[in-house]
Design an enzyme around this catalytic site. Sequence first.
Site, short mmCIF file in Angstrom:
data_model
loop_
_atom_site.label_atom_id
_atom_site.label_comp_id
_atom_site.label_asym_id
_atom_site.label_seq_id
_atom_site.Cartn_x
_atom_site.Cartn_y
_atom_site.Cartn_z
N GLU A 1 -43.10 -11.57 27.19
CA GLU A 1 -42.80 -11.75 28.62
C GLU A 1 -42.37 -10.38 29.13
OE1 GLU A 1 -40.81 -11.76 31.78
OE2 GLU A 1 -39.33 -13.09 30.84
N GLU B 1 -43.25 -0.89 38.40
CA GLU B 1 -42.03 -1.70 38.41
C GLU B 1 -40.81 -0.78 38.46
OE1 GLU B 1 -40.44 -5.65 36.14
OE2 GLU B 1 -41.09 -4.00 34.86
N LYS C 1 -32.13 -9.89 18.28
CA LYS C 1 -31.57 -8.58 18.62
C LYS C 1 -31.36 -8.50 20.13
CE LYS C 1 -33.11 -4.54 19.77
NZ LYS C 1 -32.03 -3.98 20.64
N CYS D 1 -37.52 -9.39 36.18
CA CYS D 1 -38.94 -9.10 35.93
C CYS D 1 -39.84 -9.78 36.95
CB CYS D 1 -39.32 -9.51 34.51
SG CYS D 1 -38.79 -11.17 34.07
#
Length: 474
Positions: free
Chosen positions: A255, A386, A181, A289
């Site tokens: 991850e 983040e 997906k 990331c």
Amino acid sequence: MFEYAPAPESRSVVSIDSSYGLFIDGEFDAAKEGGVFKTVNPADEEVLAEVASAGPEDVDRAVAAARRAFPGWAALPGAERAKYLFRIARIIQERSRELAVLESLDNGKPIKESRDVDLPLVAAHFFYYAGWADKLPYAGFGPAPRPIGVAGQIVPWNFPLLMLAWKIAPALATGNTVVLKPAETTPLSALFFADVCRQAGLPPGVVNIVTGAGDTGAYLVAHPDVDKVAFTGSTEVGREIARTVAGTGKRLTLELGGKAANIVFDDAPIDQAVEGIVNGIFFNQGHVCCAGSRLLVQESVFDLVLESLKRRMATLRLGDPLDKNTDIGAINSAAQLARIKQLSEIGGQEGAERWSPPCELPDRGFWFAPTIFTGVTQAHRIAREEIFGPVLSVLTFRTPAEAIEKANNTPYGLSAGIWTEKGSRILAVADKLRAGVVWANTFNKFDPASPFGGYKESGYGREGGRHGLEAYLA
């Protein structure tokens, strides 16, 4: 600063259909129950295509197709599976110009990054894992390692095609079948990849692609006939997936987010370090990331580094992602732009000093100027959360011990960077950093032979390299 004439890549090299179905059992098909959604160009908000949104019945069909294809695919000799992966890699190389333009249109990243970074790495991952397909007994996971079965894979919007390659290539090499997906805002390159699979003659059902929003991903994760779940994305969603999978016996790799420290010591080559800082946080608009979003500079060279960094940032060109001169493209979505703006405003309210170079933002689309904050402390939200955008928090340190303590003072642990001329310092500091990847005198360099992954809230498991095979072997 040089003035560059526009150097646009042509949109005409790639053909985008007005609508796309789901790719199930080797064919494109309309969603049975999920409806459709639109994917837009973040640079100008133009609708690119209408895409099917998969519901539970559609996910059932995709998983069933993968399950039917699994015995035949797993039974193939590794050398035969390798031929398909090599073929996919070569087709990606041949069609890389189309794919690069498509990726920049759907994602907003500069064409020079799609063309020179993403696409070469995508092909390289398929080539690399094609090489492993007939050598699995020698990979160190037992004399006769077996595939797990059906892998449900969910990839993010920041590197849509590259994350697809990171997940699909090792899964196929080890004999698994896949239901993937892609992210809701960037489905087009995955649907293009479905056509690559058909062109390569991949047996029907080995790769299936279901598009949709978070609900579609949740159906896939919870599906009882999925044996392995691989997810790249936010830590928040990663926690939900871990809760869903707990107790089911499914294998899981995550991850997740990061808040990487990029550490500049007083003996670092300043100009080289500044290039690494810029690459670390402004590459792909900071939608990375492992971005070096916390800059730790030794106090004695702080003024020099900051002056050089501001001078370099003033030369960055923001604008049309398809212009080959563009350094900073568009933010991927309105929702992501709102988050970047919110956290940046909080940074100013908490007392950090904000600076951006003179930068004219386009009237349409989602844009944010490259930004740095100085006077940042460990307690600031911009130093802890983040942001996932082109925003850099700058902190200082006096001793290596202080740098290590500050670098590790984060719930994340995905990556870090060290800038110094001393090899002994690189080794000593890297050994104490709790980060899955540590770069020395460089940043954001990737290789299919090198494992990637994190600690703590950055997830678990590794992708890439020999280590990336383990998650797909029983």
